[in-house]
Design a protein around this motif. Sequence first.
Motif, PDB file in Angstrom:
ATOM      1  N   PHE A 160      -9.018  25.606   5.917  1.00  0.00           N
ATOM      2  CA  PHE A 160      -7.383  25.169   5.799  1.00  0.00           C
ATOM      3  C   PHE A 160      -7.327  24.179   6.220  1.00  0.00           C
ATOM      4  N   ARG A 161      -6.143  23.469   6.060  1.00  0.00           N
ATOM      5  CA  ARG A 161      -5.514  22.688   6.640  1.00  0.00           C
ATOM      6  C   ARG A 161      -4.201  22.571   6.680  1.00  0.00           C
ATOM      7  N   ALA A 162      -3.486  22.342   8.224  1.00  0.00           N
ATOM      8  CA  ALA A 162      -1.983  22.884   8.252  1.00  0.00           C
ATOM      9  C   ALA A 162      -1.435  21.820   9.469  1.00  0.00           C
ATOM     10  N   TRP A 214       3.128  23.783   7.072  1.00  0.00           N
ATOM     11  CA  TRP A 214       2.718  23.404   5.823  1.00  0.00           C
ATOM     12  C   TRP A 214       1.160  23.700   5.782  1.00  0.00           C
ATOM     13  N   ALA A 215       0.757  24.310   5.075  1.00  0.00           N
ATOM     14  CA  ALA A 215      -0.756  24.502   4.899  1.00  0.00           C
ATOM     15  C   ALA A 215      -1.424  24.450   3.695  1.00  0.00           C
ATOM     16  N   GLY A 216      -2.665  24.245   3.462  1.00  0.00           N
ATOM     17  CA  GLY A 216      -3.309  24.197   1.997  1.00  0.00           C
ATOM     18  C   GLY A 216      -4.427  25.016   2.612  1.00  0.00           C
ATOM     19  N   THR A 261      -2.607  25.099  -6.119  1.00  0.00           N
ATOM     20  CA  THR A 261      -2.804  23.936  -6.602  1.00  0.00           C
ATOM     21  C   THR A 261      -4.061  23.741  -7.406  1.00  0.00           C
ATOM     22  N   HIS A 262      -4.994  23.038  -6.728  1.00  0.00           N
ATOM     23  CA  HIS A 262      -6.414  23.018  -7.602  1.00  0.00           C
ATOM     24  C   HIS A 262      -7.146  23.999  -7.126  1.00  0.00           C
ATOM     25  N   GLY A 263      -8.042  24.363  -8.089  1.00  0.00           N
ATOM     26  CA  GLY A 263      -9.076  25.762  -7.980  1.00  0.00           C
ATOM     27  C   GLY A 263      -8.601  26.795  -7.173  1.00  0.00           C
ATOM     28  N   SER A 264      -9.300  26.978  -6.308  1.00  0.00           N
ATOM     29  CA  SER A 264      -8.891  28.323  -5.402  1.00  0.00           C
ATOM     30  C   SER A 264      -8.063  28.004  -4.155  1.00  0.00           C
ATOM     31  N   THR A 265      -7.416  27.066  -4.264  1.00  0.00           N
ATOM     32  CA  THR A 265      -6.306  26.669  -3.247  1.00  0.00           C
ATOM     33  C   THR A 265      -4.754  26.996  -3.364  1.00  0.00           C
ATOM     34  N   ILE A 266      -4.187  27.386  -2.293  1.00  0.00           N
ATOM     35  CA  ILE A 266      -2.765  27.890  -2.406  1.00  0.00           C
ATOM     36  C   ILE A 266      -2.142  27.169  -1.314  1.00  0.00           C
ATOM     37  N   ARG A 267      -0.969  26.761  -1.577  1.00  0.00           N
ATOM     38  CA  ARG A 267      -0.035  26.063  -0.585  1.00  0.00           C
ATOM     39  C   ARG A 267       0.773  26.994   0.007  1.00  0.00           C
ATOM     40  N   LEU A 268       1.092  26.866   1.218  1.00  0.00           N
ATOM     41  CA  LEU A 268       1.978  27.541   2.148  1.00  0.00           C
ATOM     42  C   LEU A 268       3.000  26.583   2.674  1.00  0.00           C
ATOM     43  N   ALA A 269       4.328  26.558   2.268  1.00  0.00           N
ATOM     44  CA  ALA A 269       5.524  25.675   2.926  1.00  0.00           C
ATOM     45  C   ALA A 269       6.706  26.438   3.330  1.00  0.00           C
ATOM     46  N   PRO A 270       6.744  27.461   4.025  1.00  0.00           N
ATOM     47  CA  PRO A 270       7.809  28.354   4.034  1.00  0.00           C
ATOM     48  C   PRO A 270       9.246  27.660   4.575  1.00  0.00           C
ATOM     49  N   PRO A 271      10.311  28.067   4.426  1.00  0.00           N
ATOM     50  CA  PRO A 271      11.681  27.492   4.913  1.00  0.00           C
ATOM     51  C   PRO A 271      11.423  27.317   6.428  1.00  0.00           C
ATOM     52  N   VAL A 281       0.826  -1.276  -0.038  1.00  0.00           N
ATOM     53  CA  VAL A 281      -0.246  -0.138  -0.066  1.00  0.00           C
ATOM     54  C   VAL A 281       0.792   1.040  -0.211  1.00  0.00           C
ATOM     55  N   LEU A 282       0.886   2.175  -1.181  1.00  0.00           N
ATOM     56  CA  LEU A 282       1.799   3.067  -1.154  1.00  0.00           C
ATOM     57  C   LEU A 282       0.831   4.429  -0.943  1.00  0.00           C
ATOM     58  N   ILE A 283       1.238   5.196  -0.003  1.00  0.00           N
ATOM     59  CA  ILE A 283       0.476   6.501   0.356  1.00  0.00           C
ATOM     60  C   ILE A 283       1.256   7.387   0.711  1.00  0.00           C
ATOM     61  N   GLU A 284       0.611   8.795   0.632  1.00  0.00           N
ATOM     62  CA  GLU A 284       1.469   9.916   1.170  1.00  0.00           C
ATOM     63  C   GLU A 284       0.711  10.208   2.729  1.00  0.00           C
ATOM     64  N   PRO A 285       1.372   9.922   3.722  1.00  0.00           N
ATOM     65  CA  PRO A 285       0.736  10.472   5.105  1.00  0.00           C
ATOM     66  C   PRO A 285      -0.135  11.913   4.928  1.00  0.00           C
ATOM     67  N   ILE A 286       0.260  12.630   4.322  1.00  0.00           N
ATOM     68  CA  ILE A 286      -0.186  13.869   3.916  1.00  0.00           C
ATOM     69  C   ILE A 286      -0.088  14.181   2.348  1.00  0.00           C
ATOM     70  N   GLN A 287      -1.432  14.464   1.768  1.00  0.00           N
ATOM     71  CA  GLN A 287      -1.191  14.661   0.426  1.00  0.00           C
ATOM     72  C   GLN A 287      -1.048  16.134  -0.086  1.00  0.00           C
ATOM     73  N   GLY A 288       0.219  16.408  -0.432  1.00  0.00           N
ATOM     74  CA  GLY A 288       0.831  17.704  -0.591  1.00  0.00           C
ATOM     75  C   GLY A 288       0.133  18.495  -1.854  1.00  0.00           C
ATOM     76  N   GLU A 289       0.219  17.816  -3.187  1.00  0.00           N
ATOM     77  CA  GLU A 289      -0.270  18.329  -4.110  1.00  0.00           C
ATOM     78  C   GLU A 289      -1.608  18.634  -4.302  1.00  0.00           C
ATOM     79  N   ALA A 290      -2.324  17.570  -3.315  1.00  0.00           N
ATOM     80  CA  ALA A 290      -3.898  17.536  -3.375  1.00  0.00           C
ATOM     81  C   ALA A 290      -4.353  18.836  -2.586  1.00  0.00           C
ATOM     82  N   GLY A 291      -3.477  19.450  -1.886  1.00  0.00           N
ATOM     83  CA  GLY A 291      -3.857  21.121  -1.199  1.00  0.00           C
ATOM     84  C   GLY A 291      -3.507  20.300   0.330  1.00  0.00           C
ATOM     85  N   VAL A 292      -2.550  19.885   0.482  1.00  0.00           N
ATOM     86  CA  VAL A 292      -2.270  19.494   2.065  1.00  0.00           C
ATOM     87  C   VAL A 292      -3.369  18.808   2.722  1.00  0.00           C
ATOM     88  N   ILE A 293      -3.666  17.725   2.215  1.00  0.00           N
ATOM     89  CA  ILE A 293      -5.031  16.837   2.637  1.00  0.00           C
ATOM     90  C   ILE A 293      -4.436  16.042   3.920  1.00  0.00           C
TER      91      ILE A 293
END
Length: 408
Positions: A340-342, A346-348, A375-385, A196-208
């Motif tokens: 939002f999700r954070a 890291w936040a979508g 990312t998708h639609g009206s979602t932006i990602r925040l992932a500062p250093p 089973v291959l998964i992302e613990p948090i889905q980043g590209e999908a909007g930090v899900i």
Amino acid sequence: MTAAVRTRSSAELISAEKPVLAHNYHPLPVVVARAEGAFVEDVEGRRYLDMLAGYSALNFGHRHPALIAAAHQQLERLTLTSRAFHNDRLAGFAERLAGLTGLDMVLPMNTGAEAVESGIKVARKWAYDVKGVPADQATIVVAAGNFHGRTTTIVSFSTDEEARAGFGPFTPGFRIVPYNDLTALEAAVDETTAAVLIEPIQGEAGVIIPDDGYLVGVRELTRRANCLFIADEIQSGLGRTGHTLAVEHEMVVPDVVLLGKALGGGIVPVSAVLANRDVLGVLHPGEHGSTFGGNPLAAAVGTAVVELLETGEFQRRATELGAVLRDGLAGLVGHGVVGFRARGLWAGVDVDPALGTGREVSARLMREGILVKDTHGSTIRLAPPLTITEEELVAALGSLAKVLGSGA
């Protein structure tokens, strides 16, 4: 005499009628020339706060002194041998990285997509050699909304039609189930399942971020079904969420961990597949490889990255500043932000569609000196250093409030 050829500036190239770069990206119209810490500077000398950090490749900021020093020192000695010979940096890097993650063995690669492809090969080989799945019948279960890269095999199990359309025929052997749905996952797993291959948090999908207990459930299910749990930590790992690995939020230990992006410190591409010997030990000479994987320069930089993480400083910063990020975003809900999700730094952020698309909001923030990515639609990602200061983070949130409040 041959006439001298004038090299055009980046600004000229991005506006050229006949560009020489393949149009596989649609970047914001900013041309970065220099960078330091959390800031970049364009060709005209304007500074921007980088709130994307190379999709987590720059967790330690631009040109972190310890990482630059490690690269410079290694450049003076040795950069590449290929894996036809040993080099004096690779074993030490592997040992330190294994110790950081608590797993036994390391397979060094270059890009994140290479790590995913390698993890797929390892899982299939394990299924045939150890589990006893009949030849060429191994399956891997993945989650809808995933982003693991854009190679032909990986887009074969993507649900993003933009990444898939026009690139078939696709690689078989994958089953897609809804993310964060243990019932669907259990129904898809059978005696042919290698992993089973998964992302613990889905980043590209909007930090899900999945429900509490989901990762524990995946771990328990894969143990019962005698298949591997592969965690793609390429974006979520190495301090981003407040732990070294995102799976640590549920104290879960996968069978296989995939790392990349931040492992190269924003200097060179470095990725790795990590697992215990009973899994990675299925590989034998000639079955997999990479000319540049584990090269001395990459190993030197990767070792320096591990040393930074061993102190725990960056994990603490992500936790502490993550609380500031969440509080700031919570204050914007109902004021241009619909949700939002954070986790950690890291936040979508879901912007009110009436105020514009994610791309439009990103462009407005760019004009305010803040760089983010939609990312998708009206979602932006925040992932500062992870090196960003609280003052800089608060200023970025203020700029977001400003562009959402003005709508321009």
